[in-house]
Scaffold this active site. Structure first.
Site, short mmCIF file in Angstrom:
data_model
loop_
_atom_site.label_atom_id
_atom_site.label_comp_id
_atom_site.label_asym_id
_atom_site.label_seq_id
_atom_site.Cartn_x
_atom_site.Cartn_y
_atom_site.Cartn_z
N THR A 9 -2.90 6.39 -22.23
CA THR A 9 -2.75 5.04 -21.72
C THR A 9 -1.27 4.72 -21.85
O THR A 9 -0.53 5.41 -22.54
CB THR A 9 -3.52 4.00 -22.56
N TYR B 111 0.86 -1.20 0.00
CA TYR B 111 0.00 0.00 0.00
C TYR B 111 0.88 1.23 0.00
O TYR B 111 1.83 1.32 0.79
CB TYR B 111 -0.91 0.03 1.23
N ARG C 128 -0.90 -2.32 -18.99
CA ARG C 128 -2.21 -1.67 -19.03
C ARG C 128 -2.27 -0.60 -17.93
O ARG C 128 -2.07 -0.91 -16.76
CB ARG C 128 -3.25 -2.76 -18.77
N ASP D 108 -5.68 14.08 -25.42
CA ASP D 108 -5.75 12.68 -25.01
C ASP D 108 -5.01 11.86 -26.06
O ASP D 108 -5.53 11.58 -27.14
CB ASP D 108 -7.22 12.25 -24.91
N GLU E 293 -0.53 4.80 -0.63
CA GLU E 293 -1.33 6.00 -0.89
C GLU E 293 -0.47 7.23 -0.66
O GLU E 293 0.29 7.31 0.31
CB GLU E 293 -2.56 6.02 0.02
N LYS F 282 -0.94 1.09 -25.31
CA LYS F 282 -1.25 1.04 -26.75
C LYS F 282 0.07 1.16 -27.53
O LYS F 282 0.94 0.31 -27.35
CB LYS F 282 -2.31 2.09 -27.08
C1 LIG Z 1 -8.17 3.70 -25.06
C2 LIG Z 1 -8.53 5.12 -24.84
C3 LIG Z 1 -8.81 5.60 -23.56
C4 LIG Z 1 -9.08 4.73 -22.35
O1 LIG Z 1 -8.16 3.83 -21.97
P1 LIG Z 1 -8.56 2.63 -20.96
O2 LIG Z 1 -7.25 2.23 -20.40
O3 LIG Z 1 -9.23 1.59 -21.80
O4 LIG Z 1 -9.49 3.16 -19.93
C5 LIG Z 1 -9.00 6.97 -23.40
N1 LIG Z 1 -8.92 7.80 -24.45
C6 LIG Z 1 -8.69 7.36 -25.71
C7 LIG Z 1 -8.62 8.34 -26.82
C8 LIG Z 1 -8.50 6.00 -25.95
O5 LIG Z 1 -8.34 5.57 -27.20
#
Ligand SMILES: *Cc1c(COP(=O)(O)O)cnc(C)c1O
Length: 414
Positions: A222, A50, A231, A196, A52, A225
């Site tokens: 993320t 933990y 993840r 994003d 936090e 990707k």
């Molecule tokens: C995949 C994605 C997310 C979210 O990611 P998660 O890990 O699945 O919650 C947010 N914004 C965009 C543009 C994405 O393609």
């Protein structure tokens, strides 16, 4: 005792999933294969701790080594993206976006984002997502002719509507994003610019796509990707917003951080800073172009006519083919893709009129343009004769043979 001995059911399912990954063609644009080092960092006793709070200021004792891990992840994220501040704790991309909205806005504030069916994400104001329930989303769409972002139109809407935040960065947009143009629009209307980069973070890290850092006040991504880590999520911002973002992640929206995943993020961030990673990112884009061209050459229409990044979207229009059907038929041939809405979508989000195809995962396996041309032909074969199950089986056999030549680096896990 190994997992196979203590829990054969779970061990068996994991083994089968590994086999599926080894023998199929992974073309889901948001997926990738991490390095064995990233996997190794995740499967460690760091999960027991933990922690936090943040490095140097924790609510629990015994955090001296956890602090080292998290500080390394933070330093590496800042260095890789050139940002003033980084928060590496978000459990996911959605969680990172939640921290951005709750950290910098008040519930009910207005956000200008892309029309969802044009390539946005659930967390960009879908009515079934927290974002759409807590904030008011205004929309810009793609230019109907070019199917690209029309920056003059975004400016016009921003000037008229005066949103508190402007959002850019998408899930299914195949073209380069002009973050500088978005930055100047945001400054003109005194809005916060939020980028994003969940999909393109790896391309940005490798300088294969322009960066939003320096133009956007806050950037979320993320880590799993194109960045090819575990993840998870990550927020980058300027010093001015650092405290608000940190508080929004913990304690506002999360409890204890996943330090084993943060260790794996640190490993992936280090890998992404190496010269080989740049070659990898360049190959992703070359592969996407080669695959898109081979599918287009067979008469399929692509959103915006092609791609500049790691993905493209096939638009079936009003034809008998839908995204759902295409995805299912390709599954039979061992080719994994994801259905996608298209600009001007007429079908439901479950059925859709498009198919999103991406190259990050097959590029990690070492495949290049020659393989992409073969795969493009298989995709076209399946889509042209969707009811020919015998052909799908024959392609499945060829897919497995191709995959055997490009094994995943997970030999020790079997
Ligand atoms: C995949 C994605 C997310 C979210 O990611 P998660 O890990 O699945 O919650 C947010 N914004 C965009 C543009 C994405 O393609």
């Amino acid at each position: 005792m190994s997992l196979r001995q203590t829990d054969p059911e779970i061990a068996d399912a994991i083994g089968r999933e590994l086999e599926r990954q080894q023998t199929g063609l992974e073309l889901i644009a948001s997926e990738n294969f991490t390095s064995p080092a990233v996997l190794q960092a995740m499967g460690t006793p760091l999960t027991n701790k933990y922690a936090e709070g943040y490095p140097g200021k924790r609510y629990y004792g015994g955090c001296e080594f956890i602090d080292q891990v998290e500080q390394l992840a933070i330093d590496r994220a800042r260095a890789l993206f050139g940002s003033e501040h980084a928060n590496v704790q978000p459990h996911s991309g959605s969680g990172a976006n939640m921290a951005v909205y709750f950290g910098l806005l008040d519930p009910g504030d207005r956000i200008l984002g892309l029309e969802l069916s044009d390539g946005g994400h659930l967390t960009h104001g879908s009515p079934v997502n927290f974002s759409g329930r807590f904030f008011e989303f205004l929309r810009y769409g793609l230019d109907p002719e070019t199917q690209r972002i029309d920056y003059d139109r975004v400016r016009e809407i921003a000037k008229r509507e005066r949103p508190r935040m402007i959002q850019c960065g998408y899930s299914a947009y195949p073209r380069e994003i002009d973050f500088e143009a978005f930055g100047s629009i945001a400054r003109e209307v005194d809005a916060i610019l939020f980028a994003d980069i969940a999909h393109i973070a790896g391309l940005i890290a490798a300088e294969v796509h322009p960066t939003p850092v320096g133009h956007a006040s806050v950037v979320a991504t993320t880590t799993h990707k194109t960045l090819r880590g575990p993840r998870g999520g990550l927020v980058l911002c300027d010093s001015e917003h650092a405290e608000a973002i940190d508080k929004a992640v913990f304690p506002h929206t999360q409890g204890g951080p996943l330090e084993h995943v943060i260790a794996a993020k640190a490993v992936a961030l280090h890998e992404a800073s190496q010269p080989e990673f740049r070659g990898y990112a360049e190959q992703i884009v070359s592969n996407a172009r080669a695959l898109a061209e081979s599918v287009a050459a067979r008469g399929f229409r692509l959103v915006s006519g092609g791609t500049d990044n790691h993905l493209f979207v096939i638009d079936f229009g009003e034809s008998g083919m839908s995204g759902l059907k295409a995805q299912r038929r390709l599954d039979r041939a061992g080719i994994t893709t994801s259905k996608s809405t298209v600009p001007g979508e007429t079908r439901s989000p479950w059925v859709t009129s498009g198919l999103r195809v991406g190259t990050p995962a097959v590029t990690t396996r070492g495949m290049k343009q020659d393989e992409m041309r073969r795969i493009g032909d298989w995709i076209a074969d399946v889509l042209e004769s969707p009811e020919d199950e015998e052909m799908q089986q024959q392609i499945r056999v060829q897919v497995e043979e191709l995959c055997r030549g490009f094994p995943l680096p997970y030999a020790d896990l079997g």
